[in-house]
Write a protein that holds these residues in place. Structure first.
Motif, mmCIF file in Angstrom:
data_model
loop_
_atom_site.group_PDB
_atom_site.id
_atom_site.type_symbol
_atom_site.label_atom_id
_atom_site.label_comp_id
_atom_site.label_asym_id
_atom_site.label_seq_id
_atom_site.Cartn_x
_atom_site.Cartn_y
_atom_site.Cartn_z
ATOM 1 N N GLY A 266 0.775 -1.233 0.000
ATOM 2 C CA GLY A 266 0.000 0.000 0.000
ATOM 3 C C GLY A 266 0.805 1.281 0.000
ATOM 4 N N VAL A 267 2.064 1.240 -0.451
ATOM 5 C CA VAL A 267 2.875 2.449 -0.549
ATOM 6 C C VAL A 267 2.797 2.940 -1.991
ATOM 7 N N PRO A 268 2.182 4.105 -2.223
ATOM 8 C CA PRO A 268 2.004 4.578 -3.604
ATOM 9 C C PRO A 268 3.288 5.105 -4.236
ATOM 10 N N MET A 269 3.394 4.860 -5.518
ATOM 11 C CA MET A 269 4.462 5.453 -6.317
ATOM 12 C C MET A 269 4.036 6.877 -6.662
ATOM 13 N N LEU A 270 4.973 7.815 -6.587
ATOM 14 C CA LEU A 270 4.700 9.214 -6.913
ATOM 15 C C LEU A 270 5.202 9.576 -8.307
ATOM 16 N N ARG A 271 6.316 8.981 -8.677
ATOM 17 C CA ARG A 271 6.905 9.203 -9.998
ATOM 18 C C ARG A 271 7.644 7.930 -10.418
ATOM 19 N N GLY A 272 7.752 7.738 -11.727
ATOM 20 C CA GLY A 272 8.519 6.607 -12.224
ATOM 21 C C GLY A 272 7.795 5.290 -12.022
ATOM 22 N N ARG A 273 8.574 4.253 -11.792
ATOM 23 C CA ARG A 273 8.028 2.903 -11.709
ATOM 24 C C ARG A 273 8.543 2.166 -10.486
ATOM 25 N N GLU A 274 7.878 1.080 -10.207
ATOM 26 C CA GLU A 274 8.289 0.184 -9.133
ATOM 27 C C GLU A 274 9.354 -0.780 -9.662
ATOM 28 N N ILE A 275 9.923 -1.578 -8.794
ATOM 29 C CA ILE A 275 10.818 -2.670 -9.184
ATOM 30 C C ILE A 275 9.989 -3.659 -10.012
ATOM 31 N N THR A 276 10.566 -4.183 -11.095
ATOM 32 C CA THR A 276 9.841 -5.112 -11.970
ATOM 33 C C THR A 276 10.629 -6.396 -12.189
ATOM 34 N N ASP A 277 10.014 -7.343 -12.880
ATOM 35 C CA ASP A 277 10.676 -8.603 -13.219
ATOM 36 C C ASP A 277 11.868 -8.393 -14.144
ATOM 37 N N GLN A 278 11.920 -7.263 -14.842
ATOM 38 C CA GLN A 278 13.035 -6.987 -15.749
ATOM 39 C C GLN A 278 14.288 -6.533 -14.998
#
Length: 185
Positions: free
Chosen positions: A74-86
């Protein structure tokens, strides 16, 4: 320990085992749980800078997280992206940081795309996302700058084990302890 390729497969298998359980809407893995009072600290070095004499002036809390972890907790991203599988062991090293990190190291700037080096590991990371501030230690302590790294990119000097599995349900789960034992057993 596991080699990075095997470790990533193990982490994915753990997430897959929990994801198929009734009512589960998300599974996240992390080195440390929020508010457990224990995390790794590191000194942030900006390009061209040297470690300061007062190491407290450059500290950040560091945690390794799985793809999608912030959404699950439940921690929102403000800019950019989260950690991903890539974000794998063989891809460029990336980090998601919190608002306090940006205020401390990149005030009045867009931090996306900025780079910093870990004093502890001598690895350079590119910031790919900024998330909202959240507490990492005890509730009564001020929010600190936070650096979140992909668990699939940890290794070398960073501990690469996970100590936290976070499961989000869409309903009240029954016999969570039994479910955990059966799933991990």
């Amino acid at each position: 320990g596991y080699a990075p390729e095997r470790r990533s497969a193990l982490y994915q298998a753990i997430q897959n085992r929990f994801s198929v359980l009734g009512g589960v809407t998300g599974v996240g893995l992390a080195q440390y749980s929020f508010l457990e009072g224990w995390n790794i600290f590191d000194c942030v070095l900006l390009p061209g800078s040297q470690p300061p004499r007062d190491m407290n002036s450059c500290y950040t809390t560091v945690d390794g997280i799985s793809p999608g972890y912030l959404k699950i907790v439940g921690v929102p991203m403000l800019r950019g992206r989260e950690i991903t599988d890539q974000d794998t062991a063989s891809s460029p090293k990336v980090a998601v940081v919190n608002e306090s990190f940006v205020r401390a190291y990149f005030p009045n700037q867009n931090a996306i795309g900025k780079r910093f080096k870990s004093h502890y590991t001598d690895v350079t990371y590119e910031i790919v996302g900024v998330c909202r501030d959240f507490k990492t230690h005890w509730p009564n302590l001020a929010v600190r700058p936070v650096t979140l790294l992909s668990i699939n990119q940890l290794g070398g000097k960073w501990p690469s084990s996970i100590n936290s599995i976070v499961i989000r349900f869409n309903r009240e789960p029954e016999d969570v302890g039994g479910m955990l034992r059966r799933t991990l057993g």
